[in-house]
Every structure is written in structure tokens, then in C-alpha cells.
Design a protein around this motif. Structure first.
Motif, mmCIF file in Angstrom:
data_model
loop_
_atom_site.group_PDB
_atom_site.id
_atom_site.type_symbol
_atom_site.label_atom_id
_atom_site.label_comp_id
_atom_site.label_asym_id
_atom_site.label_seq_id
_atom_site.Cartn_x
_atom_site.Cartn_y
_atom_site.Cartn_z
ATOM 1 N N LYS A 79 -10.789 -0.273 -1.083
ATOM 2 C CA LYS A 79 -10.235 0.866 -1.794
ATOM 3 C C LYS A 79 -9.713 2.055 -0.861
ATOM 4 N N LEU A 80 -8.664 2.977 -1.092
ATOM 5 C CA LEU A 80 -8.520 4.060 -0.492
ATOM 6 C C LEU A 80 -9.638 5.165 -0.762
ATOM 7 N N MET B 253 -10.738 3.489 4.424
ATOM 8 C CA MET B 253 -10.702 2.206 3.466
ATOM 9 C C MET B 253 -12.014 2.106 3.290
ATOM 10 N N GLN C 88 0.557 5.532 0.990
ATOM 11 C CA GLN C 88 -0.214 6.471 1.734
ATOM 12 C C GLN C 88 0.449 7.628 1.542
ATOM 13 N N SER D 83 0.785 -1.173 -0.116
ATOM 14 C CA SER D 83 -0.082 0.130 0.027
ATOM 15 C C SER D 83 0.928 1.181 -0.164
ATOM 16 N N ALA E 211 -3.568 0.021 7.015
ATOM 17 C CA ALA E 211 -3.737 -0.270 5.630
ATOM 18 C C ALA E 211 -3.528 -1.566 5.264
ATOM 19 N N HIS F 153 -6.349 -3.995 6.385
ATOM 20 C CA HIS F 153 -7.606 -3.827 5.720
ATOM 21 C C HIS F 153 -7.451 -3.812 4.167
ATOM 22 N N ARG F 154 -6.618 -4.687 3.707
ATOM 23 C CA ARG F 154 -6.606 -4.714 2.130
ATOM 24 C C ARG F 154 -7.960 -5.483 1.521
#
Ligand SMILES: NC(=O)C1=CN([C@@H]2O[C@H](COP(=O)(O)OP(=O)(O)OC[C@H]3O[C@@H](n4cnc5c(N)ncnc54)[C@H](O)[C@@H]3O)[C@@H](O)[C@H]2O)C=CC1
Ligand SMILES: [Mg+2]
Ligand SMILES: [Zn+2]
Length: 276
Positions: free
Chosen positions: A120-121, A128, A52, A50, A106, A109-110
Motif C-alpha cells: 500500500k502507498l 510503499m 501517484q 498505480s 511503484a 513494488h506492488r
């Protein structure tokens, strides 16, 4: 609040800026520090889970590369977050503590916990989102209490088996669903050392990225009972005289602050500054 580090929502589709590289409470580090040119990192083919946007450090945009495993990068090594805490740069530690919490959240919580779809972000929010069922997940924070129990000139300090040899600290524990923080303080003190306390007084709080606690700090006077350490959790617990204390936790911890504040007030010394 410090001016060197400021969290902000940055759009990862915009190129450039700096990045820190995180995996399981460790950061990539070379002779220039933990901030790497982001576009250079992108060419390394790292095992990225991920990316960010984190905020600004010294006015420069900083992003996070959250990795699946701690890949080897020539000329660089990995260093743990606790080591950064013990070094002197408070602002850098605040940035890395934030990066740790965002990266851990992140990476965990994929996929949606409700329906299993990829998450999705969300734009414009640190969240999320599941496009299939609409569930949202925000960064995880766990409220925890931490309390210094005293009996006049004596402090009740305890050792967890995880502590460095000789170190004793205040009592801490997670708030459970349905209880107030004050109820949690009384319950944890009873469970961990078997004593009863008078009404706890709130002192101060601290964000604590090991792994995602919000520490709510209290002071409480002893009421009754003999110390009985909780098996497994508490290796040893004792009353220590104010002028004969054991090795104490790290200066940057609220545990240490609660102890130093009590000493300062009791002995008429200048009060310590709360670590930010
Ligand atoms: N900043 C500071 O000065 C200090 C911070 N702490 C932090 O306080 C927090 C709580 O302290 P502990 O004594 O470890 O907690 P605790 O006394 O509640 O016991 C830890 C146990 O609680 C369970 N647990 C783990 N995560 C949980 C969660 N999110 N909610 C409920 N239960 C959970 C696990 O079984 C774990 O072994 C930890 O994050 C620790 O790092 C602890 C001492 C000093
Ligand atoms: Mg505990
Ligand atoms: Zn879903």
C-alpha cells in the motif's frame, strides 16, 4: 533549482489537476503535450497499475498514471524519455524523469518482496508499505560513478556497444556494496580499460533516470598501463587529442559536462553550466 517543476506529495484521492501517462520509459503525447486533464483520463479505462501524486508544474498539480502496457489512445502517441531529453524543455524533462523513476518503482513494488502481500502507498511519505509484515520500500536510487580520465592534452574516451554510431564517452559504472565511490572509480577504470589512475577528484553530480542512477562525476589523471577494453562492455577505448575529439554524448548528460569542463579549463574558455 527551477520554479516550473517542483516535486511534492499530492493525495491521489483529491480529484482534478493534470496527469502524465507512463509505461516503460515512454509517455503518452498529443498535440497539446504530455499533460492531460486527469479527470478526462480517468474515463478512458486505461490499464492502470498505480496512480501517484508527483508535484507541481507551472503551479498546477500533476499526477502520474502508471500503466501495465502502452494502451492506444485515439489522437495520441507514445514517445520515449530519451527523446524528451534531447528536446529543449529542461523542466519538462525533469518532471518526466521523476515520473519515470516513481512509476517504475511503484510498478515494481506492488507486492511485498518479503511475504508476497499486496503493498500500500503510505500517506505523508513517498513510500510503499506492507500491511502484513511492515516492510517499507522507498524509490530506488543506484549510486554510479562517472569519470573523465586524462593524460595532459589527451582524454580517455570509450564506446559501449549500446551507443549511437561514432559516439565516445567517459567511463561509468555502479557502486558495489562495501566500496567507497573513489574505490568504485578506480575499480571500474581498471576493469573497463585496464589502466591505473591517480586519486580521483569529485566534480559534480546528476540524477539520471535511465533507469534510476545518481551519477557522481569525477576527474582523474592517468597513472599507468595500456588500454585493454573489457570484452562485451567496451567496444573501443582510445586516447583522443583535445583538438581532435570524436562525437560526444548528449549535451544534457554529465558525461558531456565533464568533458566540456576539462576543455574549458585547459583552453582557458568560459566554463559550461551543469545540466540540472
Ligand atoms: N548521465 C551520464 O552522462 C551517463 C550516465 N550513465 C549511466 O551510468 C549508469 C552505470 O553505467 P554502466 O556503464 O551501464 O554500468 P556498469 O559499467 O556498472 O555496467 C552495467 C552492468 O552492471 C549491471 N547492473 C545493472 N544495474 C545495476 C545496479 N543497479 N547495480 C549494480 N550493477 C548493475 C548489469 O549487469 C549491467 O549490464 C547507467 O545508469 C548509465 O545509464 C552512463 C554514462 C553517461
Ligand atoms: Mg560501465
Ligand atoms: Zn510483507
Amino acid at each position: 533549482m527551477s520554479l516550473r517543476w517542483q516535486a511534492a506529495l499530492l493525495d491521489p484521492s483529491v480529484p482534478g489537476g493534470w496527469a502524465v501517462v507512463h509505461c516503460r520509459q515512454q509517455f503518452l503525447l498529443d498535440d497539446n503535450g504530455v499533460l492531460f486533464p486527469r479527470d478526462w483520463l480517468k474515463r478512458l479505462d486505461l490499464p492502470l497499475l498505480s496512480e501517484q501524486g508527483l508535484g507541481h508544474f507551472d503551479g498546477e498539480p500533476v499526477f502520474l498514471f502508471e500503466l501495465e502496457f502502452s494502451a492506444e489512445v485515439p489522437g495520441a502517441r507514445w514517445q520515449g524519455l530519451r527523446q524528451f531529453m534531447q528536446e529543449d524543455d529542461r523542466d519538462l524533462f525533469r518532471l518526466l524523469g521523476y515520473a519515470t523513476q516513481i512509476g517504475t518503482w511503484a510498478s515494481q513494488h506492488r507486492f511485498c518482496g518479503s511475504c508476497g502481500s499486496p503493498m500500500k502507498l503510505r500517506a505523508g511519505e513517498r513510500a510503499m508499505h506492507c500491511p502484513a509484515c511492515g516492510v517499507q520500500h522507498y524509490p530506488r536510487l543506484s549510486p554510479s560513478m562517472i569519470v573523465l580520465v586524462t593524460r595532459g592534452d589527451e582524454l580517455l574516451l570509450a564506446r559501449s556497444p549500446r551507443f549511437a554510431p561514432g559516439v565516445y564517452s567517459t567511463l561509468a559504472g555502479y557502486v558495489e556494496p562495501g566500496e567507497s565511490v573513489e574505490q568504485c572509480v578506480a575499480r571500474e577504470v581498471r576493469e573497463e580499460v585496464g589502466v591505473a589512475i591517480h586519486a580521483p577528484q569529485y566534480i559534480a553530480s546528476q540524477g539520471w533516470p535511465f533507469p534510476h542512477s545518481l551519477m557522481l562525476g569525477f576527474h582523474a589523471e592517468y597513472a599507468s598501463g595500456e588500454i585493454v577494453p573489457q570484452p562485451e562492455e567496451i567496444e573501443d577505448a582510445r586516447w583522443f587529442a583535445i583538438d581532435n575529439l570524436p562525437a560526444l554524448p548528449a549535451r544534457q548528460s554529465i558525461a558531456r559536462y565533464l568533458i566540456e569542463l576539462y576543455l574549458a579549463r585547459r583552453l582557458g574558455r568560459p566554463e559550461p553550466v551543469l545540466p540540472g
